[in-house]
Design an enzyme around this catalytic site. Structure first.
Site, PDB file in Angstrom:
ATOM      1  N   GLU A   1       2.750  31.025 -48.373  1.00  0.00           N
ATOM      2  CA  GLU A   1       2.351  31.784 -49.553  1.00  0.00           C
ATOM      3  C   GLU A   1       3.197  33.052 -49.656  1.00  0.00           C
ATOM      4  O   GLU A   1       3.165  33.913 -48.774  1.00  0.00           O
ATOM      5  CB  GLU A   1       0.871  32.160 -49.478  1.00  0.00           C
TER       6      GLU A   1
ATOM      7  N   LYS B   1     -16.839  46.769 -48.432  1.00  0.00           N
ATOM      8  CA  LYS B   1     -15.623  47.448 -48.006  1.00  0.00           C
ATOM      9  C   LYS B   1     -14.458  46.938 -48.850  1.00  0.00           C
ATOM     10  O   LYS B   1     -13.867  45.899 -48.582  1.00  0.00           O
ATOM     11  CB  LYS B   1     -15.328  47.203 -46.525  1.00  0.00           C
TER      12      LYS B   1
ATOM     13  N   GLU C   1     -12.431  32.902 -48.725  1.00  0.00           N
ATOM     14  CA  GLU C   1     -11.576  32.460 -49.819  1.00  0.00           C
ATOM     15  C   GLU C   1     -10.204  33.036 -49.531  1.00  0.00           C
ATOM     16  O   GLU C   1      -9.975  34.238 -49.652  1.00  0.00           O
ATOM     17  CB  GLU C   1     -12.132  32.941 -51.164  1.00  0.00           C
TER      18      GLU C   1
END
Length: 486
Positions: free
Chosen positions: A392, A185, A259
């Site tokens: 981030e 996906k 990750e």
């Protein structure tokens, strides 16, 4: 427009069970040009029914098909065919990457061959004497034991929009080498490279159902993650989404590898050659407009040399050519989408509100109001407690942070919830190595920033767990089985 402008074609079907099939739903997704902000194509979104078909095909291929039962040498042969097919389409892959999310064409042409490297690396690894799927051991009483490494099963590969094919290939190449089957996906914003990979796998003649493609948004993706017949979820993306996936997988003890985000530090020691470090910092502090998890977004410099470094780095950043990513002269393209630009603008406001100062950038480049362009930005006067130092940003924003001594540098490098990547620059590599062992991150480079697909990559803390690339990337898709001989 120029002769490098990609031609985006709209895919109309899904790849399920070795065939291109018509969608069962009516929902559609859009790809928006980051250069113009306008729609360039739309295409079908997979429905829950489509996902069910894809999972069933992958399940049947794993439980009953030949792929997991082939010898490693046989699988390696197929992987090499996939690599050859990808290599023949690298120009298309690089242009699709540029067209969908705005990465400069010069960069995508350099990075796209990593897809070939990964398939060939795993083919060679399993077709060599250096890796064995079985190991003979002896019990204390002299009895024979075989430790077998077997494929984990049916895997869901869920990938983001910033490096669409490379991040997918990390998963698919290793998992196929292990003998797993997949439902892919891709991000709804960047579907094209996954279609290219499906076509390359089809042309290589892999058995039906080994690889299945169902592009979809978040809700349908969540159904895939929760599916009882998915044995493992391999995800690359935001930490927030990773936490959700980990929680869902924990409910049924499905295997998962994550990750996730990063807030990586580049530490320049007091003996570092700033001029020599500059090329690496220019390349890896804001790659792909800062939309890369391993970006070195925090630069730690000694107080005694802070002004020297700031003048050098800011001067170089001011020279970055921002423009059309399809133009080979462009060094930085736009942000990938409108919501990313809004996100970056929010962090600029937060940084200023908390006392940091903008040395360069901070807004939309003059004359580039169309699309999602943003200036490369450098903050000074940043302290570790500031929002821009902790979270981030995923944009072209770098914070310069000063430190007093080595211990202070390590403390500030570790003052984040993330732990993905890092760099240390020093004239003394052994000193840098000793410091590297104290930085909490999954990877780190001394005097540079190296990401090698044949070596493991991944994070600690909220940057995730599990490794992709290298031998560890293959182990990521295998389960150990202990077989005793009585």
């Amino acid at each position: 427009m120029n002769d490098q402008t990609p031609i985006l074609r709209a895919p109309s079907k899904f790849f399920i069970g070795g065939k291109w099939v018509e969608p069962k739903g009516s929902s559609r997704l859009e790809v928006i040009s980051p250069v113009t902000g306008e729609k360039v194509m739309d295409y079908p979104e997979a429905s829950v029914a489509d996902v069910e078909d894809a999972v069933a095909a992958a399940r049947d291929a794993f439980d009953n098909g030949p792929w997991p039962r082939m010898s490693p040498k046989e699988r390696a042969g197929y992987l090499r065919k996939v690599a050859d097919n990808i290599e023949a389409r690298l120009e298309e892959i690089s242009q699709s990457w540029t067209g969908q999310m705005g990465a400069p064409i010069t960069l995508t042409k350099v990075l796209a061959p990593q897809n070939v490297t990964l398939f060939r690396y795993y083919a060679d690894l399993i077709d060599s004497n250096s890796y064995s799927f079985t190991e003979e051991r002896e019990r204390a009483n002299g009895g024979r034991v075989v430790i077998a490494k077997e494929p984990v099963g049916v895997c869901a590969a869920i990938t983001p929009w910033n490096a669409p094919m490379v991040l997918l290939t990390y998963k698919i190449a290793a998992g196929l080498a292990a003998g797993c089957t997949f439902v892919s996906k891709p991000s709804p914003e960047t579907p094209l490279e996954a279609y290219v990979l499906a076509e390359c796998i089809e042309a290589a003649g892999l058995p039906a159902g080994v690889f299945n493609l169902v592009p979809a948004g978040r809700e349908v993706g969540d159904h895939l993650v929760r599916h009882k017949d998915i044995d493992k979820v391999a995800f690359t993306g935001s930490t927030a989404a990773g936490k959700h996936i980990a929680a869902v997988c924990a409910e049924r003890l499905a295997r998962v590898s994550l990750e996730l985000g990063g807030k990586s530090a580049a530490i320049l020691l007091d003996d570092a050659d700033f001029e020599a470090a500059l090329p690496s910092l220019m390349m890896y502090t804001m790659p792909i407009t800062g939309q890369v998890c391993f970006s070195l977004t925090r630069i730690l410099v000694p107080e005694s040399r802070a002004q020297e470094f700031t003048d050098l780095f800011v001067g170089a950043v001011k020279g970055i050519k921002v423009g059309d990513p399809a133009d080979p002269a462009t060094q930085m393209g736009p942000l990938a989408m409108g919501r990313q630009k809004e996100r970056v603008e929010g962090y600029i406001k937060a940084g200023l509100a908390e006392g940091a100062k903008i040395a360069t950038g901070g807004g939309t480049p003059e004359g580039m109001e169309t699309g999602f362009y943003f200036e490369p930005t450098v903050f000074t006067g940043v302290t570790p407690d500031m929002t821009i130092a902790k979270e981030e940003i995923f944009g072209p924003v770098v914070s310069i942070i000063t430190y007093k001594d080595d211990a202070d540098a390590i403390a500030k490098a570790n003052a984040t919830d993330y732990g993905l990547n890092g760099a240390i620059f020093s004239a003394d590599s052994e000193r840098a190595y000793r410091m590297a062992r104290q930085v909490k991150s999954g990877g780190l480079t001394i005097n540079g920033n190296i990401i090698d697909p044949t070596m493991p990559f991944g994070g600690v803390k909220q940057s995730g767990y599990g490794r992709e690339g290298g031998i560890e990337g293959l182990d990521n898709y295998l389960e150990g089985k202990t077989i005793h001989f009585a």
